[in-house]
Motif scaffolding. Structure first.
Motif, PDB file in Angstrom:
ATOM      1  N   VAL A  91      -0.245 -12.281   3.604  1.00  0.00           N
ATOM      2  CA  VAL A  91       0.009 -11.541   2.360  1.00  0.00           C
ATOM      3  C   VAL A  91      -0.074 -10.040   2.582  1.00  0.00           C
ATOM      4  CG1 VAL A  91      -0.714 -13.391   0.806  1.00  0.00           C
ATOM      5  CG2 VAL A  91      -2.429 -11.769   1.676  1.00  0.00           C
ATOM      6  N   ALA A  92      -0.748  -9.613   3.647  1.00  0.00           N
ATOM      7  CA  ALA A  92      -0.887  -8.177   3.923  1.00  0.00           C
ATOM      8  C   ALA A  92       0.438  -7.525   4.314  1.00  0.00           C
ATOM      9  CB  ALA A  92      -1.920  -7.951   5.028  1.00  0.00           C
ATOM     10  N   SER A  93       1.460  -8.334   4.591  1.00  0.00           N
ATOM     11  CA  SER A  93       2.781  -7.761   4.855  1.00  0.00           C
ATOM     12  C   SER A  93       3.468  -7.306   3.577  1.00  0.00           C
ATOM     13  CB  SER A  93       3.668  -8.788   5.572  1.00  0.00           C
ATOM     14  OG  SER A  93       3.186  -9.024   6.874  1.00  0.00           O
ATOM     15  N   ASP A 149      -0.470 -17.159  -2.019  1.00  0.00           N
ATOM     16  CA  ASP A 149      -1.260 -15.955  -2.256  1.00  0.00           C
ATOM     17  C   ASP A 149      -2.340 -16.100  -3.323  1.00  0.00           C
ATOM     18  OD1 ASP A 149       0.318 -16.136  -4.517  1.00  0.00           O
ATOM     19  OD2 ASP A 149       1.019 -14.054  -4.439  1.00  0.00           O
ATOM     20  N   CYS A 150      -2.444 -17.289  -3.930  1.00  0.00           N
ATOM     21  CA  CYS A 150      -3.394 -17.470  -5.042  1.00  0.00           C
ATOM     22  C   CYS A 150      -3.231 -16.369  -6.092  1.00  0.00           C
ATOM     23  CB  CYS A 150      -4.824 -17.534  -4.533  1.00  0.00           C
ATOM     24  SG  CYS A 150      -5.170 -18.953  -3.477  1.00  0.00           S
ATOM     25  N   GLY A 151      -2.010 -15.843  -6.175  1.00  0.00           N
ATOM     26  CA  GLY A 151      -1.673 -14.856  -7.192  1.00  0.00           C
ATOM     27  C   GLY A 151      -1.904 -13.411  -6.819  1.00  0.00           C
ATOM     28  N   ILE A 152      -2.491 -13.131  -5.666  1.00  0.00           N
ATOM     29  CA  ILE A 152      -2.915 -11.757  -5.365  1.00  0.00           C
ATOM     30  C   ILE A 152      -1.732 -10.806  -5.140  1.00  0.00           C
ATOM     31  CG2 ILE A 152      -3.164 -11.995  -2.857  1.00  0.00           C
ATOM     32  CD1 ILE A 152      -5.792 -10.371  -3.139  1.00  0.00           C
ATOM     33  N   VAL A 153      -0.607 -11.336  -4.652  1.00  0.00           N
ATOM     34  CA  VAL A 153       0.590 -10.531  -4.482  1.00  0.00           C
ATOM     35  C   VAL A 153       1.480 -10.600  -5.721  1.00  0.00           C
ATOM     36  CG1 VAL A 153       2.705 -10.234  -3.140  1.00  0.00           C
ATOM     37  CG2 VAL A 153       0.573 -10.803  -1.975  1.00  0.00           C
ATOM     38  N   SER A 154       1.549 -11.778  -6.318  1.00  0.00           N
ATOM     39  CA  SER A 154       2.519 -12.025  -7.384  1.00  0.00           C
ATOM     40  C   SER A 154       2.104 -11.484  -8.744  1.00  0.00           C
ATOM     41  CB  SER A 154       2.745 -13.549  -7.519  1.00  0.00           C
ATOM     42  OG  SER A 154       3.141 -14.106  -6.292  1.00  0.00           O
TER      43      SER A 154
END
Length: 227
Positions: A119-121, A219-224
């Motif tokens: 997700v860090a990308s 992402d468990c929502g962290i990006v979205s």
């Protein structure tokens, strides 16, 4: 019964993928350490993908490249060698594996390649410059390789958030850090290896026959979401 090559299948997400595949696939594991489980469908080769010659394999229908790194430091504490090492583990090892087994994959039964990003990308996070740079290269590799190999070989990647593995143990080393990690994610959780393995199993299967060149954010929502 399909045959799947898993590079780095003895620990963490890789081990969970191997375990998920064994009931219905033959699995060839390439890793520096032997897997915890034994099974009639499992073959193991002691192998360091970076330094060793990869073993010859007669046939395969899928390739999963699991090795990764979490090297979190401020930019002024990262050496050029840190970037080189992360790139070698995350990108060049994957390229080496694909080049070695591409011929047999092309001759396989509805073959697929699965790589791993992070997700860090997508989400800029402090101290992630080295791993984010190399995993972003994995995403470019996924898309370009998927286009090049279509329609014969599908290529996808999973980009997980923090997953409860030895690799991420420093991020989850006490109850307070675990609570904070849950709270950072809109779904109030982080990932377990089996969740990622379930997605991997799907992407390798014929059920995903229309999917290639995709990056799947687990992402468990962290990006979205911004909540």
């Amino acid at each position: 019964m399909k045959t799947i090559i898993v590079v780095g299948g003895s620990k963490g997400i890789g081990n969970a993928i191997v375990s998920s595949l064994l009931s219905s696939h033959k699995v060839i594991n390439l890793s520096r350490t032997a897997p915890e489980q034994s099974h009639d469908n499992l073959t193991h080769h002691d192998c360091d993908v970076i330094t060793d010659d990869l073993p010859d394999i007669e046939s395969a229908d899928g390739l999963v490249y699991c090795p990764g790194s979490i090297n979190l430091k401020p930019i002024n504490r990262l050496r050029i060698d840190d970037f080189k090492n992360d790139f070698e583990i995350n990108v060049l090892g994957a390229v080496k594996s694909v080049q070695k087994y591409l011929t047999i994959l092309k001759n396989g039964n509805k073959p697929a390649i699965l790589l791993f990003s992070t997700v860090a990308s997508k989400l800029g996070m402090p101290f992630h410059t080295s791993v984010a740079a190399s995993k972003s290269a994995v995403e470019g590799l996924t898309k370009s390789l998927g286009a090049e190999l279509a329609p014969t070989v599908r290529v996808n990647a999973i980009a997980p958030t923090v997953t409860d593995t030895d690799l991420a143990s420093k991020l989850l080393r006490n109850d307070r850090m675990i609570e904070n990690m849950n709270e950072r994610h809109p779904l109030k959780k982080y990932l377990q290896p089996q969740e990622v393995a379930d997605m991997a199993t799907f992407l390798l299967s014929d059920k995903a026959a229309s999917l290639s060149g995709q990056i799947f954010e687990m992402d468990c929502g962290i990006v979205s979401f911004k909540i």
